[in-house]
Design an enzyme around this catalytic site. Structure first.
Site, PDB file in Angstrom:
ATOM      1  N   TYR A  32     108.010 -86.376  15.777  1.00 21.57           N
ATOM      2  CA  TYR A  32     107.136 -85.203  15.862  1.00 21.57           C
ATOM      3  C   TYR A  32     106.823 -84.800  17.300  1.00 21.57           C
ATOM      4  CZ  TYR A  32     106.216 -86.177  10.912  1.00 21.57           C
ATOM      5  OH  TYR A  32     106.337 -86.404   9.564  1.00 21.57           O
ATOM      6  N   HIS A  37     103.494 -78.504  15.618  1.00 20.48           N
ATOM      7  CA  HIS A  37     102.233 -79.076  15.161  1.00 20.48           C
ATOM      8  C   HIS A  37     101.605 -79.995  16.201  1.00 20.48           C
ATOM      9  CE1 HIS A  37      99.929 -78.390  11.683  1.00 20.48           C
ATOM     10  NE2 HIS A  37     100.315 -79.374  10.913  1.00 20.48           N
ATOM     11  N   TYR A  78      97.590 -88.832  11.457  1.00 25.77           N
ATOM     12  CA  TYR A  78      98.344 -87.669  10.992  1.00 25.77           C
ATOM     13  C   TYR A  78      97.383 -86.490  10.869  1.00 25.77           C
ATOM     14  CZ  TYR A  78     102.471 -90.520  10.389  1.00 25.77           C
ATOM     15  OH  TYR A  78     103.540 -91.346  10.632  1.00 25.77           O
ATOM     16  N   ASN A  80      96.468 -84.112   8.871  1.00 23.13           N
ATOM     17  CA  ASN A  80      95.557 -83.773   7.775  1.00 23.13           C
ATOM     18  C   ASN A  80      94.310 -84.626   7.712  1.00 23.13           C
ATOM     19  OD1 ASN A  80      97.643 -82.050   7.223  1.00 23.13           O
ATOM     20  ND2 ASN A  80      98.004 -82.771   5.143  1.00 23.13           N
TER      21      ASN A  80
END
Length: 201
Positions: A32, A37, A78, A80
């Site tokens: 990532y 993001h 993460y 969320n």
């Protein structure tokens, strides 16, 4: 403006003068690293590189760096579940929401456009949503970094925000991170958010 940063965990744990939290949001893991993001992570990486300190102490479910009045956080929960980390640190240091600055991506803004807000809804950003839920309020300032809208309405948002920036976009984002760094500097100097908005929005 940037102070000597604590270099070991013992010194970090004795820290009791934290006034601000600056949290950059993203997802942990190399896959990532350069994705849309992770704009919040990239912002803190830029700042730590600019001022020569490391964000590498594990605390509050995050990678952290602490100075005499500021805690920098890269939550490792993460995206969320970012609020779990931020709220834990806020409770520990008794930091009011208005002193918590959150840096996140925004897929509704053009790539490289930054937008500063004093408070407000999550706008569909799930990291902000988690922070609002865990703090039980939305009265914290945030810097949103535009990562561009998805290229087609049928394109899955989750696929878009976890895609990497193109080479031309990388240059635009790098320039945006300098502006974000300036905003953070002003925030840590007690500059009213409205003044930062007037300069950079």
């Amino acid at each position: 403006m940037f102070f000597r940063f604590n270099k070991n965990k013992k010194e970090f744990d004795s820290q009791n003068k934290i006034k601000y939290i600056v949290a950059g949001l993203g997802n942990p893991g190399n896959k990532y690293l350069q994705t849309r993001h992770n704009a919040g992570f990239l912002a803190l990486d830029y700042i730590s590189g600019k001022y020569n300190f490391k964000i590498n102490i594990i605390k509050f479910k995050s990678l952290c760096a602490a100075g005499p009045n500021v805690l920098y956080m890269k939550p490792q929960t993460y995206m969320n579940n970012s609020g779990e980390a931020v709220s834990e640190a806020a409770r520990f240091y008794k930091i009011p929401a208005e002193n918590i600055l959150v840096i996140s991506d925004d897929a509704s803004l053009p790539t490289g456009k930054i937008r500063i807000r004093k408070s407000g809804s999550d706008g569909g950003q799930k990291g902000l949503r988690s922070i609002i839920y865990n703090l039980s309020c939305d009265e914290f300032p945030r810097i949103k970094i535009g990562v561009g809208e998805k290229p087609h309405p049928d394109f899955e948002m989750s696929d878009w925000v976890t895609s990497e920036f193109t080479k031309p976009e990388q240059k635009i984002i790098f320039e945006a991170l300098e502006k974000v760094s300036d905003c953070v500097d002003l925030f840590l100097k007690d500059t009213p958010v409205e003044q930062i908005q007037n300069k950079y929005n």
